[in-house]
Structure formats: structure tokens, C-alpha cells
Design a protein around this motif. Structure first.
Motif, PDB file in Angstrom:
ATOM      1  N   ARG A   1       0.834  -1.210   0.000  1.00  0.00           N
ATOM      2  CA  ARG A   1       0.000   0.000   0.000  1.00  0.00           C
ATOM      3  C   ARG A   1       0.869   1.260   0.000  1.00  0.00           C
ATOM      4  O   ARG A   1       0.637   2.190  -0.782  1.00  0.00           O
ATOM      5  N   TYR A   2       1.876   1.274   0.857  1.00  0.00           N
ATOM      6  CA  TYR A   2       2.756   2.437   0.908  1.00  0.00           C
ATOM      7  C   TYR A   2       3.608   2.546  -0.348  1.00  0.00           C
ATOM      8  O   TYR A   2       3.968   3.650  -0.769  1.00  0.00           O
ATOM      9  N   GLY A   3       3.931   1.418  -0.953  1.00  0.00           N
ATOM     10  CA  GLY A   3       4.637   1.454  -2.229  1.00  0.00           C
ATOM     11  C   GLY A   3       3.814   2.165  -3.287  1.00  0.00           C
ATOM     12  O   GLY A   3       4.329   2.992  -4.051  1.00  0.00           O
ATOM     13  N   LEU A   4       2.517   1.842  -3.343  1.00  0.00           N
ATOM     14  CA  LEU A   4       1.625   2.520  -4.291  1.00  0.00           C
ATOM     15  C   LEU A   4       1.550   4.016  -4.007  1.00  0.00           C
ATOM     16  O   LEU A   4       1.563   4.836  -4.937  1.00  0.00           O
TER      17      LEU A   4
ATOM     18  N   LEU B   1      11.685   4.322  -4.107  1.00  0.00           N
ATOM     19  CA  LEU B   1      11.321   3.697  -2.835  1.00  0.00           C
ATOM     20  C   LEU B   1      10.042   2.872  -2.973  1.00  0.00           C
ATOM     21  O   LEU B   1       9.916   1.794  -2.396  1.00  0.00           O
ATOM     22  N   GLY B   2       9.092   3.387  -3.755  1.00  0.00           N
ATOM     23  CA  GLY B   2       7.849   2.654  -3.980  1.00  0.00           C
ATOM     24  C   GLY B   2       8.088   1.331  -4.687  1.00  0.00           C
ATOM     25  O   GLY B   2       7.506   0.302  -4.333  1.00  0.00           O
TER      26      GLY B   2
ATOM     27  N   GLU C   1       7.714  11.812  -7.662  1.00  0.00           N
ATOM     28  CA  GLU C   1       9.117  12.193  -7.518  1.00  0.00           C
ATOM     29  C   GLU C   1       9.998  10.975  -7.761  1.00  0.00           C
ATOM     30  O   GLU C   1       9.663   9.864  -7.340  1.00  0.00           O
ATOM     31  N   PRO C   2      11.147  11.162  -8.425  1.00  0.00           N
ATOM     32  CA  PRO C   2      12.018  10.017  -8.733  1.00  0.00           C
ATOM     33  C   PRO C   2      12.436   9.203  -7.507  1.00  0.00           C
ATOM     34  O   PRO C   2      12.421   7.977  -7.528  1.00  0.00           O
TER      35      PRO C   2
ATOM     36  N   ALA D   1      10.877  -0.344  -4.591  1.00  0.00           N
ATOM     37  CA  ALA D   1      11.547  -1.210  -3.607  1.00  0.00           C
ATOM     38  C   ALA D   1      10.524  -1.838  -2.659  1.00  0.00           C
ATOM     39  O   ALA D   1      10.670  -2.994  -2.275  1.00  0.00           O
ATOM     40  N   LEU D   2       9.505  -1.064  -2.316  1.00  0.00           N
ATOM     41  CA  LEU D   2       8.468  -1.612  -1.433  1.00  0.00           C
ATOM     42  C   LEU D   2       7.609  -2.662  -2.140  1.00  0.00           C
ATOM     43  O   LEU D   2       6.863  -3.384  -1.496  1.00  0.00           O
ATOM     44  N   PHE D   3       7.686  -2.749  -3.455  1.00  0.00           N
ATOM     45  CA  PHE D   3       7.036  -3.842  -4.183  1.00  0.00           C
ATOM     46  C   PHE D   3       7.958  -5.053  -4.279  1.00  0.00           C
ATOM     47  O   PHE D   3       7.534  -6.187  -4.110  1.00  0.00           O
ATOM     48  N   VAL D   4       9.222  -4.797  -4.576  1.00  0.00           N
ATOM     49  CA  VAL D   4      10.166  -5.892  -4.798  1.00  0.00           C
ATOM     50  C   VAL D   4      10.451  -6.652  -3.502  1.00  0.00           C
ATOM     51  O   VAL D   4      10.424  -7.887  -3.478  1.00  0.00           O
ATOM     52  N   LEU D   5      10.719  -5.941  -2.427  1.00  0.00           N
ATOM     53  CA  LEU D   5      11.060  -6.604  -1.172  1.00  0.00           C
ATOM     54  C   LEU D   5       9.926  -7.491  -0.648  1.00  0.00           C
ATOM     55  O   LEU D   5      10.175  -8.622  -0.234  1.00  0.00           O
ATOM     56  N   PRO D   6       8.681  -7.046  -0.655  1.00  0.00           N
ATOM     57  CA  PRO D   6       7.606  -7.954  -0.236  1.00  0.00           C
ATOM     58  C   PRO D   6       7.471  -9.178  -1.146  1.00  0.00           C
ATOM     59  O   PRO D   6       7.157 -10.263  -0.669  1.00  0.00           O
TER      60      PRO D   6
END
Length: 146
Positions: free
Chosen positions: A23-26, A39-40, A33-34, A42-47
Motif C-alpha cells: 500500500r505504501y509502495g503505491l 522507494l515505492g 518524484e524520482p 523497492a516496497l514492491f520488490v522486497l515484499p
């Protein structure tokens, strides 16, 4: 049974964490912003990596447990009564003493999943978790062919 409950609770908490991370990745990606987009992502890949690791570990545990139940039904589990430490764990020195028996049995029958599973138990009792998992994986692989 306690272990299964603990695994279930831990897996459930991980899933909840992953939902929030996604959710926070989205939200970060939607900022535009780049750095936020990076970071978004990364929050998809790590989970996704965490989900993959969870699935792999649960499959391993389920398969190993099935083999243990199967071997127990056959009467093939180790029968040595090894001394326990005050913590309830097997005394490593005693486990190391009986280890050569299981290693020799595996060398004598390298295509039998039962010998590999017992070797994995011996490695675990001796405190060598990495080799215990490796031997158990060998047992799982060989059991599929039998």
C-alpha cells in the motif's frame, strides 16, 4: 502443535506487513518524484521476495514433516535415547558420537530417502542446521522418485 500455531501467527503477521508495504509502495509511486518512485518500487520488490521466501520455507517444512510422519509410520525413526541438556535440547556431544552411524548408512544407500532423512535428523541433533536442511532436501528429492 505449538510450532504450527507459531508459524501460522508469524505468517499471518508477515502477510499483514506485506499488505501495508504494498500500500505504501503505491502511495510513494503516486507522488511522482524520482526518489519516491524508487522507494515505492523497492516496497514492491522486497515484499515479493519475502512472499517467495515464505512459500519456499513453508513448502520445505510441510514436505519434511510428511516424510517424518511417513518414516515414523514405517518405524524407521532413530531410536537412540540421547541425553538432554537442561534446555531440553539434545546434548551435542552425544549426538556427534552417534552421527557416524547415520553417515555410514547414507553412504551405503545413497538413493534411499530414509537414510538421508535420518542423516538430516543427526545433523540437526549435532547442531549443524545448514547440513541438516541440505540432507532433508536430498530426502525430499529422493522421496518423489519412490
Amino acid at each position: 502443535m505449538r510450532t504450527k500455531i507459531a508459524v501460522g501467527v508469524t505468517a499471518g503477521l508477515l502477510v499483514i506487513y506485506l499488505v501495508f508495504a504494498l500500500r505504501y509502495g503505491l502511495l510513494l509511486i503516486s507522488v511522482g518524484e524520482p526518489v519516491a518512485i524508487g522507494l515505492g518500487i523497492a516496497l514492491f520488490v522486497l515484499p515479493l521476495l519475502a512472499i517467495w521466501a515464505l512459500v519456499v520455507e513453508l513448502r520445505f517444512a510441510i514436505r519434511a514433516e510428511r516424510l517424518g510422519v511417513r518414516l515414523e509410520a514405517e518405524g524407521g525413526l532413530p531410536t537412540e535415547e540421547l541425553p538432554l541438556r537442561p534446555s531440553g535440547r539434545i546434548d551435542r556431544a552425544a549426538a556427534v558420537e552417534v552421527f557416524p552411524t547415520y553417515q555410514a548408512a547414507t553412504e551405503g544407500a545413497p538413493e534411499d530417502w530414509r537414510t538421508w532423512f535420518r542423516l538430516g535428523l543427526a545433523y540437526d541433533a549435532a547442531g549443524d542446521r545448514r547440513r541438516a536442511r541440505w540432507a532433508t532436501r536430498q530426502a525430499i528429492r529422493l522421496s518423489r522418485g519412490s
